[in-house]
Design an enzyme around this catalytic site. Structure first.
Site, mmCIF file in Angstrom:
data_model
loop_
_atom_site.group_PDB
_atom_site.id
_atom_site.type_symbol
_atom_site.label_atom_id
_atom_site.label_comp_id
_atom_site.label_asym_id
_atom_site.label_seq_id
_atom_site.Cartn_x
_atom_site.Cartn_y
_atom_site.Cartn_z
ATOM 1 N N PRO A 23 0.835 -1.204 0.000
ATOM 2 C CA PRO A 23 0.000 0.000 0.000
ATOM 3 C C PRO A 23 0.864 1.247 0.000
ATOM 4 O O PRO A 23 1.795 1.370 0.797
ATOM 5 C CB PRO A 23 -0.801 -0.132 1.301
ATOM 6 C CG PRO A 23 0.012 -1.037 2.164
ATOM 7 C CD PRO A 23 0.734 -1.969 1.257
ATOM 8 N N LEU A 24 0.574 2.160 -0.911
ATOM 9 C CA LEU A 24 1.384 3.365 -1.097
ATOM 10 C C LEU A 24 0.470 4.584 -1.163
ATOM 11 O O LEU A 24 -0.341 4.703 -2.087
ATOM 12 C CB LEU A 24 2.193 3.272 -2.399
ATOM 13 C CG LEU A 24 3.199 2.124 -2.500
ATOM 14 C CD1 LEU A 24 3.582 1.886 -3.950
ATOM 15 C CD2 LEU A 24 4.432 2.450 -1.675
ATOM 16 N N THR A 25 0.591 5.474 -0.208
ATOM 17 C CA THR A 25 -0.178 6.712 -0.247
ATOM 18 C C THR A 25 0.295 7.551 -1.424
ATOM 19 O O THR A 25 1.481 7.857 -1.548
ATOM 20 C CB THR A 25 -0.004 7.488 1.068
ATOM 21 O OG1 THR A 25 -0.589 6.734 2.124
ATOM 22 C CG2 THR A 25 -0.670 8.851 1.001
ATOM 23 N N ALA A 56 -3.675 3.457 2.044
ATOM 24 C CA ALA A 56 -4.385 3.787 3.263
ATOM 25 C C ALA A 56 -5.609 4.631 2.948
ATOM 26 O O ALA A 56 -5.512 5.694 2.335
ATOM 27 C CB ALA A 56 -3.464 4.541 4.221
ATOM 28 N N GLN A 98 -6.727 -1.221 1.960
ATOM 29 C CA GLN A 98 -6.223 -0.985 3.309
ATOM 30 C C GLN A 98 -7.113 0.063 3.997
ATOM 31 O O GLN A 98 -7.227 1.200 3.532
ATOM 32 C CB GLN A 98 -4.781 -0.491 3.275
ATOM 33 C CG GLN A 98 -4.150 -0.425 4.659
ATOM 34 C CD GLN A 98 -2.762 0.183 4.635
ATOM 35 O OE1 GLN A 98 -2.612 1.371 4.394
ATOM 36 N NE2 GLN A 98 -1.740 -0.628 4.879
ATOM 37 N N TYR A 179 -0.130 5.138 13.154
ATOM 38 C CA TYR A 179 -1.507 5.609 13.044
ATOM 39 C C TYR A 179 -2.329 5.042 14.207
ATOM 40 O O TYR A 179 -1.778 4.433 15.121
ATOM 41 C CB TYR A 179 -2.064 5.283 11.664
ATOM 42 C CG TYR A 179 -1.290 6.003 10.579
ATOM 43 C CD1 TYR A 179 -1.313 7.391 10.495
ATOM 44 C CD2 TYR A 179 -0.488 5.300 9.676
ATOM 45 C CE1 TYR A 179 -0.576 8.069 9.524
ATOM 46 C CE2 TYR A 179 0.256 5.977 8.706
ATOM 47 C CZ TYR A 179 0.212 7.354 8.630
ATOM 48 O OH TYR A 179 0.947 8.024 7.685
ATOM 49 N N GLY A 313 7.195 -1.822 -2.666
ATOM 50 C CA GLY A 313 6.609 -0.499 -2.644
ATOM 51 C C GLY A 313 7.054 0.366 -3.795
ATOM 52 O O GLY A 313 6.454 0.364 -4.865
#
Length: 363
Positions: A23-25, A56, A98, A179, A313
Site C-alpha cells: 500500500p502506497l499513499t 491507506a 487498506q 496511526y 513499494g
C-alpha cells in the site's frame, strides 16, 4: 523450488505469483476523498501483481492526514472505488483495500477544525503536516475515552462493508506506521490506564476488536493485517518491539487471517532488531515481508520458508510491469520522489513498461 513466481493460496484467494504491491499513499483522490478514473488506471496498470494492496483509506469521515487521500466511509466512496476494482479485475488482478484511521497524525486544518484523537495526549514531534495553508506543527490529540472506542470499531466495520460493496477481494487493516491502531499498540504512545492501556494485552485490545469486526463482515480468509513493530515513522516507538512482534504474531493465529503483512525495519534507522524471525517462528499463516527487499532477497526468503510473499513499494510504483521485469531480469525504472504525492498523472500513470513486452496478465 518455491520462488516468487510460484502460485500461492492467500486465504480465499489464489495468487499467480508472490510479488505483491505494498500500500502506497499517492494523494490522487478527488474532492471529498473520492477514488477516481486516474486511480483506476494506476492500479490496473499494476494488475500483474500477485495481490495489489491499495493505499491507506479513511475508514471514518473527518480524520484526514493527507488532505487528498481516499475514503471508504459512504456509498458514494464505494461507487468511486468500484471504478478501480472493475478496472483491476478486467486486467486479471486481485485487490485488497487498506482501511485506516490516522489518529494523532490527522490535523484540524485538514478536517474543518476537528481535533485529532489518539491513545494519549502526545503530539507527533520532529515533523510537520502539509496543509492547504502550508506546513504546520502537529497538534496534541484529544484522548479517546473508553466509551468512544466502540464507535471507532463500528467505523471500521462500516468501512469494511463499503469496501465489499466496492468490489474489493478483501481488506487489510492498517495497524502500522504510527496511526491510530498502532498508537494504542505501542507503549511509546499509549500511556493510558484502564481496559485499553498498560499491559500488552490491553494495548492490543482495540486492534483485536477491529479485526474481529472486520472479519464478521468479510470472513477472516479475506482480511489481512499490516504491522510495523520497529518503524519510528510518526514519532512512535515501543520499549520491546521484538517481543511485541512475537507476542502479537502468536495471538494472531487465533484469527486465521488471509495474511500478516510485516514491515521489517524502521524508515529512519532509529530502532533496530530482527522481527521477522520471531514472527515466523510462531505465526502459522501466510506471512508477507516488506521494506527494502530486492527480487533476489525475496526469492531466497521465500525459498527457505522465511516468508510466503514479499510486498514491493517504490519498485512497483515506478514499474507497473514489475513481475515481467523481474522474470526477464530487465532494468527497473527509478522512482521519482518529487512526484510521489503531487496531483495529476505525472509520476503516477506515466511510468513506462519494459519495451520488450507489455506486463504479463495477472490471471
Amino acid at each position: 523450488m518455491t520462488d516468487i513466481f510460484t502460485p500461492l493460496r492467500v486465504g480465499a484467494l489464489d495468487t499467480p505469483n508472490r510479488i505483491f504491491m505494498a500500500p502506497l499513499t499517492r494523494c490522487r483522490a478527488g474532492g471529498e476523498h473520492m477514488a477516481n478514473a486516474m486511480m483506476a488506471e494506476y492500479y490496473a496498470q499494476r494488475a500483474s501483481a500477485g495481490l495489489l494492496i491499495a493505499e491507506a483509506t479513511m475508514a471514518i469521515a473527518g480524520h484526514s492526514a493527507f488532505a487528498t487521500e481516499p475514503g471508504i466511509y459512504s456509498a458514494a466512496h464505494a461507487a468511486g472505488w468500484k471504478l478501480v476494482t472493475d478496472a483491476v479485475h478486467a486486467a486479471g488482478g486481485r485487490i485488497f483495500l487498506q482501511i485506516w484511521h490516522g489518529g494523532r497524525a490527522c490535523h484540524p486544518a485538514l478536517n474543518g477544525g476537528r481535533e485529532p484523537v489518539g491513545a494519549s495526549a502526545l503530539a507527533i514531534r520532529g515533523d510537520e503536516v502539509h496543509t492547504p495553508t502550508g506546513k504546520q506543527p502537529y497538534t496534541v490529540p484529544r484522548v479517546l475515552a473508553d466509551d468512544e472506542i466502540p464507535g471507532i470499531v463500528a467505523g471500521f466495520r462500516s468501512a469494511a462493508e463499503h469496501a465489499r460493496s466496492a468490489g474489493f477481494d478483501g481488506v487489510e487493516v492498517h495497524g502500522a506506521n504510527g496511526y491510530l491502531l498502532d498508537q494504542f499498540l505501542r507503549d511509546g504512545t499509549n500511556k493510558r490506564s484502564g481496559a485499553y492501556g498498560g499491559p500488552l494485552e490491553n494495548r492490543a485490545r482495540l486492534l483485536f476488536e477491529v479485526i474481529e469486526a472486520v472479519c464478521q463482515v468479510w470472513g477472516s480468509e479475506r482480511v489481512g493485517l499490516r504491522i510495523s513493530p520497529l518503524n519510528s515513522y510518526n514519532d512512535i516507538i515501543d520499549s520491546d518491539p521484538v517481543g511485541l512482534a512475537g507476542w502479537l504474531a502468536g495471538r494472531l493465529n487465533d484469527f486465521k487471517l488471509a495474511y500478516l503483512h510485516l514491515m521489517r525495519g524502521d524508515f529512519f534507522g532509529l530502532q533496530k532488531g530482527d522481527v521477522v524471525t520471531p514472527v515466523r517462528s510462531v505465526y502459522q499463516g501466510v506471512l508477507i515481508g516488506n521494506m527494502g527487499y530486492t527480487a533476489d532477497e525475496a526469492n531466497r526468503a521465500i525459498a527457505d520458508g522465511t516468508l510466503d510473499a514479499v510486498a514491493f513499494g517504490s519498485a512497483f510504483l515506478a514499474n507497473p510491469d514489475l513481475p515481467a521485469r523481474i522474470r526477464v531480469g530487465a532494468p527497473l525504472n527509478a522512482p521519482n520522489p518529487a512526484s510521489f504525492y503531487t496531483p495529476g498523472p505525472e509520476g503516477y500513470t506515466d511510468y513506462p513498461v519494459w519495451p520488450g513486452g507489455e506486463p504479463q496478465s495477472g490471471r
